[in-house]
Structure formats: structure tokens, C-alpha cells
Design an enzyme around this catalytic site. Structure first.
Site: not given
Ligand code: GLY
Length: 561
Positions: A101, A373
């Protein structure tokens, strides 16, 4: 030069995808390969993954090659300037979770997106240089590579070639690039490959020379080829020109983190998913736990009773998400309490069959203390299963292309709670647990998931879709394993989504009218939204049959042999 783009949607079982070229390829929605499969958001990326499987690579090799190819052929979300999560289950049962992340830069601060009056300046967290978190993808690929078999240079080769020599774009990609043209021109400090004078159209060739150079540096120098030296200098120079805050030290110090996968039982299956800083694993664990006592299969797929209980589980899980979830390296999260069966049972005591529970009556549980995404699923002939979701956050992320390096930076800072109670781009509300702090990772909804029964993978799945990711994965698991839908219907069937606030149920337009009207009578506000999620599913049957499905909602494509 103009090349012919051939796109055929194949909705039938058929032989493995024929070897395709960047200038002529097919989108394949459904295959039943004998040995292995890759499903991703783009046929050329799925093909890159299958190519390394044919060369003796395993599912992790294929996942790396597919992600790198997506960074070239699917610039809207595929990336090296964003971040993601990998969940894997290797043959023999070892499970892996890798967190790559993005991270808040050291110069980030809690109120950096508020003006002098405390009002949120949404445009700053969504687009431009300040919106970008420190990218994690390249570190994640190298952390994953420890479980791969082939040299990294082999895995990155297809991406380098696609960037250097170009590939023809689909109608969806052309539309995406045209939609963002003004942003690309307004925000960028150097010319980018994504802007041309006349509008893009299907069949045009996109060549990305700067990106090819960046990928070559990674091939030659490893992660240091991205986080240090020429590329890092280009990122820092880009930040200087555009008013961003990512520094050379932020890049040099970025590390992917190996996490303990979140694992739990659901009706005799073992579910393996991503822990914090993604809320996805906890979210599906809460929702599946809340609906487990109800006889959904008797009530039936998309029946009013089934949908109602699922909506109420979704509402309650998102209320908890808003209050409690954040990066566990910075805040303490009562994970055990939030996922305890007794808590989940108690949570549904306020559920009234036949009547909507207003979100204002649902608060997060109290404990003493304690769109764009992209997803890919891979299964190989050895039985290794890999599920990866990566992101730039919004389509084309911050729209900042690093000058001379050719890759887009994310706008992931918007996934933090920029002000408690103020919704982010997905309408999600957050609290202190997800406030910005230097070095902290913003809360995600990405839910790469593997379901196992009798020590064998049964489902490998995940999807993009921001806040809708968790409910899509929740529904995919129920569709396949409880409602017993076939693999294609599992993915293609219309979805519904409730996220606590706003207090409404989003439905896709082909959601059954009779169920919608019955729910409206119970007090639910039903809102038809544009289709969301692009679920990639590999289903492995007890007899070994493999089904691979690319979602119909995009250019998603399955490949295998
Ligand atoms: N950027 C979407 C997510 O991580 O949830």
C-alpha cells in the site's frame, strides 16, 4: 502506423487463447483450461502471465508479469506508481499476504487538505502532485518475487516490449484517455504519452518510451532502479515542479510489509484474505459472519429476504469500518472484538425482517479498548493460487505523469480520512483511526481473496471498485458457494451495495425489479448506479475442472491452457 484491433467477446468454453500480438488480440470472458489460468483487466496482461507459466514460472511469477504488463496496457489502474496487496496460497498450504500500500510522505500532516476555515479542499487530495502517496507497487513485486521461480528480468520483459513498441488500445481505453485529456494537460509539467492532438480511438497505438526506460532500470537494478537513482530523481524533480511533497528519503525508505493473512471459516470453507491496512478481509469476515445463520440458499438468489439480510450486514460492517479501521502500525484496532461471532450475532439483533434499519440508528460497535483499482487472479498447474489487487485509486490516479519517467502517480491520499465525518471520493466516512500521519498507510477496501476447501483452492477472486470492493467479494463468495450459481453468473449477475452512509442501496440496472420494489416498500432507498466492479474469478471444482471468468463490465480477459 495504424494497426488492426480485433476484439471478439467469447462467452463459451473454448480452447486456450491463441497466442496474441499487441496489435491483434481478443478479449476472452470464459475459459475452462486444463492446467492453469490468469484473469486480469486486459487480455495482453493475462497473456503475459500465461507466457511465463509456459516458460516454467509459477502463479507468483505470472502475477508479477501480469501486474507489470497492466502498468503498460491498462494505465487507468495498472501501475508502478500506485500500490496494492497480494494474497497467495502455495501448494502445500503456506499462505502469504504482502502489503505494498502507498504511504503518506514524511511531510504529510493531518489537516493538509483543509483550508484556513477547516473546509476540505477535495481537489487537492484527488488530483495533482499533493494527492500522491509514496508508491509501493515495485517494492511489492520484489517482495513477491521471493516466492517466484524465474528471474525478474524475464517477468518484466513483456512489459518493456509493450511500452517500447506499443500496443493498440481498446474503445474503453480510448474513451478513458479522452475523458482525462484536459486533466493531463492542466496537471502535468512535461508532455505525456497519454495526450495527442486528435481524440484517441480504438485501434490507435500507444507507445510509452519513457515508461520503457523506467522499466528497463527496474530490470537492471531491481527495486533500487525505481526507489533510488535516475527514476527517484525524476519523481523528486516532478514534485518540485508541481508542488508535491514526496522526497528522495520517502522513496528510499519505502518497504513492502509481509503481513499475516486474515483467515477464517465460513460454512466449512477456509477464507484467506487481506488484513489491515485493507478493510477488505475484516469486511467480508464480518458480513459473512453476520449472514451465516440465515438460510440464504433456501430463500434463493436475489430473493427479497436474502438481499435484505445481506444489505443489513453490509450496512453494519461499513459503520464499523468508518469508526474503527486504520493502519494497525499507527492505531490500535479492536480486530478480535469486531470479528468475534458473538459480536456479529449481536450486531444483527437490531435487524428487522421486512423493514429497513435507518443508518442513523446504526452506530459503530463500542469496545472497551482494545474507480480505479485492478485485480488479477492466477492458478497454476502445481496448485498455487495468487490473488492480487492493485490501485492508483481514481482512474489514472492523480493524473500526474512523472516527467521523463512515463508513469502515473496515485491519488491514494484521498483514501485517508482527510477530515473526520467528511466523505472521500467513494462517499466513505472515516474517523481518527484513518487520519493522515507521516509514514502511515491509508485504509483500503481492496479484498484479494482465496477460498479453500479440503486443502484445495476453490475460488480465487477480487475486484476493483473502491468502497464497493468488499460487498462485491462478499456477494461473489455467496453467489458461488451458497447460491450455487455457475461461475459466469456468479460474476455477471447484477450487484447491490450498501455502505452505511449514504443510507441507500446502490443497484445495477439489471437488478430484478420485483426485489427492488419489495425492498422499497420496506423503506429502502434504491438507487440505480452505473455498473461497478470488475471481478476476476477462477473457480476450481472438486474434480479438478478449472473455470476462469473475466468480468463482462470491462475489457477483462481470461487466458490459460
Ligand atoms: N483506492 C481504493 C482502495 O484502496 O480501497
Amino acid at each position: 502506423m495504424r494497426f488492426c484491433l480485433s476484439i471478439a467477446l467469447l462467452f463459451c468454453a473454448g480452447p486456450a487463447l491463441a497466442q496474441s500480438s499487441p496489435y491483434r488480440y481478443e478479449i476472452t470472458k470464459y475459459i475452462t483450461p486444463a492446467k492453469c489460468a490468469v484473469v486480469s483487466a486486459h487480455p495482453l496482461a493475462s497473456e503475459a502471465g500465461v507466457q511465463v507459466l509456459r516458460q516454467g514460472g509459477n502463479a507468483v511469477d505470472a502475477a508479477i508479469a501480469t501486474q507489470l504488463a497492466l502498468a503498460v496496457v491498462y494505465p487507468e489502474a495498472g501501475n508502478i506508481g500506485g500500490g496494492g496487496f497480494l494474497v497467495a496460497r502455495l501448494r502445500g498450504g503456506k499462505t502469504i499476504a504482502i502489503d505494498y500500500r502507498e504511504m503518506a510522505p514524511q511531510k504529510a500532516s493531518r489537516d493538509m487538505y483543509l483550508d484556513a476555515n477547516g473546509a476540505v479542499q477535495t481537489e487537492k487530495s484527488l488530483a495533482g502532485h499533493l494527492a500522491a502517496g509514496v508508491p509501493g507497487t515495485v517494492a511489492g513485486l520484489f517482495a513477491s518475487h521471493k516466492h517466484a521461480k524465474l528471474p525478474f528480468a524475464r517477468l518484466i520483459a513483456p512489459a518493456i516490449q509493450l511500452a517500447a513498441e506499443g500496443y493498440v488500445i481498446t474503445a474503453a481505453e480510448a474513451a478513458g484517455l479522452n475523458r482525462r485529456k484536459d486533466d493531463f494537460i492542466r496537471i502535468n509539467t512535461k508532455p505525456t504519452a497519454f495526450v495527442k492532438e486528435t481524440p484517441w480511438k480504438a485501434g490507435d497505438t500507444l507507445v510509452q518510451k519513457d515508461l520503457a526506460r523506467t522499466l528497463e532500470l527496474i530490470a537492471q537494478k531491481g527495486a533500487a532502479g525505481f526507489y533510488q537513482g535516475e527514476t527517484a530523481e525524476k519523481v523528486v524533480a516532478e514534485m518540485r515542479r508541481g508542488g508535491g511533497i514526496i522526497s528522495a528519503a520517502d522513496l528510499k525508505n519505502y518497504r513492502a510489509k509481509v503481513r499475516t493473512p486474515l483467515q477464517f471459516k465460513f460454512r466449512g470453507y477456509d477464507v484467506i484474505s487481506m488484513p489491515l491496512p485493507s478493510s477488505g478481509g475484516i469486511g467480508i469476515r464480518q458480513m459473512l459472519g453476520m449472514v451465516e445463520p440465515y438460510p440464504l440458499e433456501q430463500w434463493g438468489f436475489h430473493s427479497t429476504r436474502s438481499v435484505q439480510v445481506m444489505i443489513e450486514a453490509e450496512r453494519r460492517a461499513y459503520a464499523d469500518r468508518a469508526q474503527h479501521l486504520g493502519d494497525v502500525d499507527f492505531v490500535s484496532v479492536p480486530i478480535a472484538s469486531l470479528t468475534h461471532p458473538a459480536y456479529l450475532k449481536k450486531r444483527m439483533q437490531t435487524f428487522t425482517p421486512g423493514q429497513a434499519t435507518p443508518s442513523e440508528k446504526i452506530k459503530a460497535g463500542q469496545f472497551p479498548e482494545s474507480m480505479q483499482t485492478t485485480h488479477l487472479s492466477v492458478f497454476d498447474a502445481e496448485g498455487n493460487a495468487v490473488s492480487v489487487t492493485t490501485t492508483l485509486n481514481g482512474g489514472y490516479g492523480s493524473r500526474v505523469v512523472v516527467g521523463g519517467a512515463g508513469f502515473l502517480l496515485n491519488n491514494e491520499m484521498d483514501d485517508f480520512s482527510v477530515k473526520p465525518g467528511s466523505p472521500n471520493m467513494y462517499g466513505l466516512i472515516g474517523a481518527e483511526a484513518n487520519a493522515i500521519r507521516p509514514g502511515k498507510r491509508m485504509l483500503s477496501s481492496m479484498t484479494p481473496t482465496i477460498v479453500v476447501k479440503n486443502n484445495k483452492p476453490v475460488l480465487i477472486t477480487g475486484t476493483p471498485g473502491g468502497s464497493t470492493i468488499i460487498t462485491s467479494v462478499f456477494q461473489t463468495i455467496l453467489n458461488a458457494l451458497v447460491f450455487d450459481l455457475d461461475a459466469k453468473t456468479t460474476v455477471f449477475a447484477p450487484k447491490f451495495h450498501h455502505q452505511w452512509l449514504p443510507d441507500e442501496v446502490r443497484i445495477e440496472k439489471d437488478f430484478p425489479d420485483s426485489t427492488r420494489m419489495a425492498l422499497e416498500k420496506m423503506g429502502y432507498k434504491m438507487v440505480v448506479g452505473t455498473p461497478w466492479s470488475r471481478t476476476e474469478l477462477i473457480k476450481i471444482h472438486p474434480d479438478g475442472k478449472i473455470e476462469a471468468v473475466g468480468d463482462k463490465r470491462g475489457d477483462d480477459s481470461a487466458a490459460g491452457y
